[in-house]
Write a protein that holds these residues in place. Structure first.
Motif, PDB file in Angstrom:
ATOM      1  N   SER A  33       1.172  -1.413  -0.032  1.00  0.00           N
ATOM      2  CA  SER A  33       0.047  -0.009   0.336  1.00  0.00           C
ATOM      3  C   SER A  33       1.113   0.840  -0.555  1.00  0.00           C
ATOM      4  N   VAL A  34       0.339   2.471  -0.651  1.00  0.00           N
ATOM      5  CA  VAL A  34       1.267   3.535  -0.775  1.00  0.00           C
ATOM      6  C   VAL A  34      -0.013   4.739  -0.049  1.00  0.00           C
ATOM      7  N   ASP A  35       0.946   5.460   0.648  1.00  0.00           N
ATOM      8  CA  ASP A  35       0.096   6.565   0.680  1.00  0.00           C
ATOM      9  C   ASP A  35       1.190   7.922   0.654  1.00  0.00           C
ATOM     10  N   ARG A  36       0.262   9.034  -0.923  1.00  0.00           N
ATOM     11  CA  ARG A  36       1.170   9.297  -1.138  1.00  0.00           C
ATOM     12  C   ARG A  36       1.451  10.716  -0.378  1.00  0.00           C
ATOM     13  N   ALA A  37      -0.132  10.802   0.110  1.00  0.00           N
ATOM     14  CA  ALA A  37       0.607  12.559   1.483  1.00  0.00           C
ATOM     15  C   ALA A  37       1.082  11.884   1.692  1.00  0.00           C
ATOM     16  N   ALA A  38       1.065  11.360   3.455  1.00  0.00           N
ATOM     17  CA  ALA A  38       1.622  10.820   4.804  1.00  0.00           C
ATOM     18  C   ALA A  38       3.210  10.047   3.910  1.00  0.00           C
ATOM     19  N   LYS A  39       3.796   9.928   2.237  1.00  0.00           N
ATOM     20  CA  LYS A  39       4.941   9.946   2.012  1.00  0.00           C
ATOM     21  C   LYS A  39       5.182   8.108   2.193  1.00  0.00           C
ATOM     22  N   SER A  40       4.364   7.496   2.048  1.00  0.00           N
ATOM     23  CA  SER A  40       4.984   6.112   3.536  1.00  0.00           C
ATOM     24  C   SER A  40       4.312   5.036   2.463  1.00  0.00           C
ATOM     25  N   TRP A  41       5.066   3.537   2.613  1.00  0.00           N
ATOM     26  CA  TRP A  41       4.874   2.628   1.446  1.00  0.00           C
ATOM     27  C   TRP A  41       4.808   1.509   2.725  1.00  0.00           C
ATOM     28  N   THR A  42       4.004   0.574   2.809  1.00  0.00           N
ATOM     29  CA  THR A  42       3.082  -0.377   3.022  1.00  0.00           C
ATOM     30  C   THR A  42       3.502  -2.073   3.094  1.00  0.00           C
ATOM     31  N   ILE A  43       4.497  -2.408   3.426  1.00  0.00           N
ATOM     32  CA  ILE A  43       3.897  -4.193   2.683  1.00  0.00           C
ATOM     33  C   ILE A  43       3.356  -5.083   4.195  1.00  0.00           C
ATOM     34  N   LYS A  44       2.234  -5.818   3.952  1.00  0.00           N
ATOM     35  CA  LYS A  44       1.870  -7.089   4.672  1.00  0.00           C
ATOM     36  C   LYS A  44       2.983  -8.130   4.563  1.00  0.00           C
ATOM     37  N   ARG A  45       4.067  -8.322   5.048  1.00  0.00           N
ATOM     38  CA  ARG A  45       5.006  -9.752   4.862  1.00  0.00           C
ATOM     39  C   ARG A  45       4.089 -10.932   4.744  1.00  0.00           C
ATOM     40  N   MET A  46       2.716 -11.233   5.549  1.00  0.00           N
ATOM     41  CA  MET A  46       2.316 -12.519   5.381  1.00  0.00           C
ATOM     42  C   MET A  46       1.551 -12.335   4.749  1.00  0.00           C
ATOM     43  N   SER A  47       1.153 -11.045   3.503  1.00  0.00           N
ATOM     44  CA  SER A  47       0.613 -11.110   1.997  1.00  0.00           C
ATOM     45  C   SER A  47       1.615 -11.589   0.868  1.00  0.00           C
ATOM     46  N   CYS A  48       2.602 -11.441   1.368  1.00  0.00           N
ATOM     47  CA  CYS A  48       3.777 -11.001  -0.025  1.00  0.00           C
ATOM     48  C   CYS A  48       4.315 -12.615  -0.732  1.00  0.00           C
ATOM     49  N   VAL A  49       3.794 -13.113  -2.094  1.00  0.00           N
ATOM     50  CA  VAL A  49       3.993 -14.110  -2.877  1.00  0.00           C
ATOM     51  C   VAL A  49       5.540 -14.257  -3.353  1.00  0.00           C
ATOM     52  N   GLN A  50       6.275 -13.088  -2.946  1.00  0.00           N
ATOM     53  CA  GLN A  50       7.734 -13.312  -3.668  1.00  0.00           C
ATOM     54  C   GLN A  50       7.399 -13.353  -5.588  1.00  0.00           C
ATOM     55  N   CYS A  51       6.801 -12.779  -5.706  1.00  0.00           N
ATOM     56  CA  CYS A  51       6.753 -12.737  -7.503  1.00  0.00           C
ATOM     57  C   CYS A  51       7.454 -11.957  -8.063  1.00  0.00           C
ATOM     58  N   GLY A  52       7.735 -10.908  -7.467  1.00  0.00           N
ATOM     59  CA  GLY A  52       9.166  -9.809  -7.965  1.00  0.00           C
ATOM     60  C   GLY A  52       8.148  -9.030  -9.470  1.00  0.00           C
ATOM     61  N   ASN A  53       6.772  -8.907  -9.263  1.00  0.00           N
ATOM     62  CA  ASN A  53       5.944  -7.887  -9.759  1.00  0.00           C
ATOM     63  C   ASN A  53       6.588  -6.826  -9.798  1.00  0.00           C
ATOM     64  N   CYS A  54       6.763  -6.231  -8.626  1.00  0.00           N
ATOM     65  CA  CYS A  54       6.522  -4.999  -8.168  1.00  0.00           C
ATOM     66  C   CYS A  54       8.209  -4.792  -8.501  1.00  0.00           C
ATOM     67  N   VAL A  55       9.067  -5.240  -8.495  1.00  0.00           N
ATOM     68  CA  VAL A  55      10.811  -4.655  -8.360  1.00  0.00           C
ATOM     69  C   VAL A  55      10.575  -4.500 -10.162  1.00  0.00           C
ATOM     70  N   LEU A  56       9.900  -6.177 -10.992  1.00  0.00           N
ATOM     71  CA  LEU A  56      10.224  -5.563 -11.956  1.00  0.00           C
ATOM     72  C   LEU A  56       8.787  -3.893 -13.127  1.00  0.00           C
ATOM     73  N   ASN A  57       8.544  -3.608 -11.657  1.00  0.00           N
ATOM     74  CA  ASN A  57       7.536  -2.932 -12.421  1.00  0.00           C
ATOM     75  C   ASN A  57       7.782  -1.113 -12.316  1.00  0.00           C
ATOM     76  N   CYS A  58       8.479  -1.548 -11.330  1.00  0.00           N
ATOM     77  CA  CYS A  58       8.677   0.376 -10.799  1.00  0.00           C
ATOM     78  C   CYS A  58       9.683   0.675 -11.444  1.00  0.00           C
TER      79      CYS A  58
END
Lengths: 153, 358, 404
Positions: C62-87
């Motif tokens: 989840s990304v909160d633009r107003a608060a400039k924060s980036w949150t990841i739920k470690r128990m939901s991440c499936v390590q696919c690497g799609n975010c790394v590919l697309n950033c």
């Protein structure tokens, strides 16, 4: 006073998993990772088990099955949710047949992340589960002692 | 004779997957088996309408953890056929190598589970010990032991350079000699033979009638293999189709063991013949059209049908997995079997219920 | 032949070989170089565009633009690497170590250091229509300080800004604006801000009150605002300056003019916004910011007193031994120029691409490398760019064409 953490008996159940985490749970029993060196025995009977390793999310078909297995296990018992699908539903959380992770049906004590969860992570999760099991066993022992003291007096 | 109904599953110690069979028994002999599946149904085809087609690849990979690589590869292949792009040759060879590594790990897994099912736990441990070496190879090249996430629409994401491939092939000699001694136990030991010989026989006519696929069909004498269609780089590689005329569980064991050694042969040829070049070409835009892909999964022939209508979500993604076809053969071989053989017979079709139910 | 005890050989070998077990946790977990473990973020590079959120198949980020924060739920991440590919900023990486098991589901939050911590912290889900509007922040400008340099428009990743110097207007398309803050950070006059205001139209044009400026390249412009004395300005050290003209090309307000023949370097202080682009690009480090000697009323001209170095020496020295086959004409001048070693040259053409005056030409078919000596400003770009280190600055016969 029995020490459960010296030889916990593990039961594994697959509720809607893709098999990845189940294979890794089985791989933990095979020679390379070998949780049997910690005294862990893989049993098929919920009434013999201390720790329940659940993989996969809960869907409407297996909800009652999971609850029944949980109720058949004797106290003290620990539930370990192995894999992201068991923790939170994973990539399938939007599917119409999936309710969510295992904690929508039964209380979960340890969450092991990973897709598929590595055997090393499963061993870590088991070790944490042993701590929880010891605490629960101590708590229930204290409770039963208190009761028997109250009965005597 | 009085009949008893024993519910088998969904939680049972021998199979890792939940299936439910109501077995109608007369004494110890199974008369009828009434299946009740659906414990692993998640609803993945409906998910195709909610996810961007590029992201849906990661969902398709997780249809099954054992056959994971080929699901992802077939999805990419189908999308590439809809777009009409031809991926570079090096990518095709890399995909072939990974397909065969996937087949190796799946067959070794099956051998181990079979041994566990008839009680020979030491064989189970040995098979899986050898399988771990394959998983180490997969992790070194892709980053994950089971779920590889290495396919992309347009090629593959990772390369395997010459040293890595030579390192893999160097380990094969030792593995092959170990496997030869191990498989001799499966095929020649008299206690194993007593459990497998003439158990679960499926004649050739029945195999065709009930639509068996994969090693189930090849063990009944039918010589067909979808790899001969020539997808990926299989067109350039020489390999035999392993068949057996035994029609029983022992024959299926023979066929899968034969396929293990053929996989080693295929990987060696692919490593020799792999050309240099690109591994990925970018593909832009939304797909529009239909495609059908047939691949040879370790369990048999799988069929994928994809339909896209120009938006970012696919309209239809339908998979017909091999276990779906083999279940009818299972229900044919169960009646007449002993109750103690039921886990063995379920395993002999190499069930992958999560593929079937998605 | 079927027989008994076929497993004996295996069993006996097992007794005498070392154990196959990896004694985890006594030995560390196996990690290949490519192992996909947990996702990590370099939060200082993140622009909070939210692409990782949209691409995640498990909705773990989840990304909160107003608060400039980036949150990841470690128990939901499936390590696919799609975010790394697309950033788009490549600020996400995949570490080899997996997230550890835990007794509760924790989220990990990363926040940019300079962002103020808001009173109410919300994790807004990505809007379903794909448009990027955070309803509480809009981009506004203070036109009194704006100098219409156009740096903001150049830095905008979505092209939401348009600056028209001739008309004196600045326009924002708020439907394309990602509120990434690139323009706010890049404005040399600090005229831009992201403010929590409402009721701004989706496309808004601001106009400068003063008379519109006519864009001219070399002539001095009329004063926009009178800058007080003691202001910072750009100055040049002409002893090192080679009059290559790179600073002219990089100036966003076209404030600099260079005359090579006359040996002068001129700057229009009214147009100069002291952004520092020219300092960044000068190879000879001749430019600097200073507060001394800055006359902000108009154009300041600096003249080179010494002879420019590009003049060829009057008499040639002893003929250079050369390995490549160039024809030495009898009256070829010798002087300071770019020399090439044609034996190592591979005719890749990088030097021609990097030459700011387009003095170099490479013909791969004819296997020739040619240079127009009167256009070459000896800036040294080609020497730095050559992958084979074939070029150097030397006293040589100043030929124009070399053949392999």
């Amino acid at each position: 006073m029995p020490k459960f953490s010296k030889s916990p008996w593990v039961m594994h159940y697959d509720g809607s998993s893709c098999n990845g985490c189940d294979i890794e749970v089985l791989a933990s029993l095979t020679p390379l990772y070998d949780i049997e060196r910690f005294g862990v025995v893989n049993t098929g009977d919920p009434r013999h088990a201390d720790i329940l390793l659940i993989t996969g999310g809960i869907n409407y078909h297996n909800e009652s099955v999971v609850r029944q297995i949980f109720e058949q296990m004797p106290e003290p018992k620990v539930v370990v949710a192995v894999g992201i699908c068991a923790c939170s539903g994973g990539v399938f959380r939007d599917c119409y047949n999936i309710k969510g992770g295992v904690d929508t049906t039964i209380p979960v004590d340890v969450y092991v992340p990973g897709c598929a969860a590595r055997p090393e992570s499963i061993i870590d999760g088991l070790v944490q589960a042993l701590d929880v099991l010891e605490k629960k066993s101590a708590a229930s022992a204290a409770l039963s002692e208190g009761e028997s003291n109250a009965q005597q007096s | 004779m009085k009949r008893t109904i024993v519910p088998f599953g969904p939680q049972h110690p021998v199979l890792p997957e939940p299936i439910h069979l109501d077995l109608v028994l007369e004494d110890e002999k199974v008369v009828e088996a009434i299946p009740s599946f659906g414990f692993i149904h998640r609803g993945m085809e409906d998910l195709a309408s909610k996810r961007d087609f590029n992201d849906y690849l990661y969902v398709v990979e997780r249809i099954c953890g054992i056959c994971s690589y080929m699901h992802g590869m077939s999805y990419c292949e189908g999308a590439e056929r809809i777009f009409g792009v031809e991926i570079p040759d090096r990518a095709k060879y890399l995909r072939t190598i990974w397909c065969e590594l996937s087949r190796l790990h799946s067959h070794l897994l099956w051998l181990g589970l079979l041994a566990d099912a008839f009680g020979f736990e030491a064989l189970f441990m040995q098979s899986w010990r050898i399988r771990e070496k394959i998983l180490d190879m997969v992790e070194d090249s892709t980053g994950g032991r089971l779920i590889s996430s290495v396919n992309l629409i347009g090629g593959v994401a990772r390369d395997m350079d010459r040293e890595m491939l030579a390192g893999f092939v160097a380990q094969f000699d030792k593995m092959e000699s170990e496997l030869r001694s191990l498989t001799k136990v499966f095929l020649k030991d008299s206690t194993v033979r007593a459990r497998l010989f003439e158990v679960g026989a499926l004649t050739k006519t029945d195999a065709i009638l009930y639509g068996a696929v994969g090693p189930m069909m090849r063990a009944s004498g039918i010589e067909l293999d979808t790899r001969k269609l020539g997808y990926a780089a299989y067109g350039d590689i020489d390999f035999d189709i392993i068949t057996s005329s035994g029609c029983d569980s022992l024959a299926r064991c023979e066929v899968r063991i034969g396929e293990i050694f053929q996989s080693f042969r295929i990987i060696r040829q692919a490593v020799d013949k792999i050309p240099d070049g690109e591994i990925y070409i970018p593909v832009k835009g939304n797909p529009k059209g239909e495609a059908t892909v047939r691949v040879e999964q370790p369990r048999g022939e799988a069929l994928y049908y994809m339909k896209a209508n120009g938006t970012r979500n696919l309209e239809r993604f339908r998979v017909r997995t091999p276990t779906f076809s083999n279940i009818y053969s299972l229900l044919k071989i169960l009646p007449g079997a002993q109750f103690a053989d039921v886990p063995l017979l379920i395993l002999t079709i190499d069930p992958c219920i999560s593929c079937t139910e998605r | 032949m079927a027989g008994i005890f076929k497993f004996t050989k295996f069993a006996l070998k097992n007794l005498f070989t070392k154990p196959a077990t990896r004694a985890y946790p006594a030995v560390p977990a196996r990690q290949a170089p490519r192992t996909r473990g947990a996702v990590q973020v370099k939060i200082d590079d993140c622009i909070f565009c939210g692409l990782c959120n949209r691409r995640c198949p498990a909705d773990a980020i989840s990304v909160d633009r107003a608060a400039k924060s980036w949150t990841i739920k470690r128990m939901s991440c499936v390590q696919c690497g799609n975010c790394v590919l697309n950033c788009p900023k490549k600020c996400l990486t995949m570490e080899g170590a997996y997230s550890a098991p835990d007794i509760e589901k924790r989220n990990e939050l990363f926040r940019k250091a300079e962002a103020p911590i808001p009173a109410v912290h919300t994790l807004a889900p990505a809007p379903a229509d794909g448009k990027a509007i955070a309803p509480d922040r809009v981009l506004v400008i203070d036109m009194t300080s704006c100098v219409l340099c156009g740096l903001c428009a150049r830095r905008c990743p979505t092209g939401a800004l348009n600056v028209d110097r001739a008309a004196g207007t600045w326009t924002v398309d708020r439907t394309a604006c990602l509120q990434c803050g690139n323009c706010v950070n890049g404005c040399p006059k600090k005229s831009l801000a992201l403010v929590p205001e409402k009721d701004h139209p989706t496309v808004e044009t601001y106009t400068k009150n003063a008379a519109p400026q006519v864009e001219s390249v070399q002539a001095p412009a009329a004063p926009i605002t009178a800058q007080p004395a003691g202001t910072e300005g750009i100055t040049v050290d002409l002893s090192t300056c080679i009059l290559c003209g790179l600073c002219v090309r990089r100036c966003p307000t076209s404030a600099i003019a260079v005359d090579r023949k006359a040996g002068t370097w001129a700057i229009n202080r009214q147009s100069c916004v002291v952004c520092g682009n020219c300092l960044d690009v000068c190879h000879k480090h001749s430019l600097s910011k200073t507060t001394e000697g800055i006359d902000t009323s108009g154009v300041q001209v600096y003249t080179k007193t010494a002879e420019p170095k590009a003049e060829p020496a009057p008499a040639p020295t002893a003929p250079e031994p050369s390995a490549s086959t160039e024809t030495t004409a009898p009256d070829t001048p010798v002087g300071n120029g770019i020399a090439i070693n044609m034996d190592t040259c591979v005719l890749c053409g990088l030097c021609a691409k990097k030459c700011p005056t387009a003095a170099i030409a490479v013909d791969r078919a004819a296997k020739t490398w040619s240079i127009k000596r009167e256009d070459c400003v000896l800036c040294g770009n080609c020497i730095a760019a050559c992958p084979k280190k074939s070029l150097s600055e030397d006293e040589i016969p100043l030929l124009e064409t070399y053949t392999k």
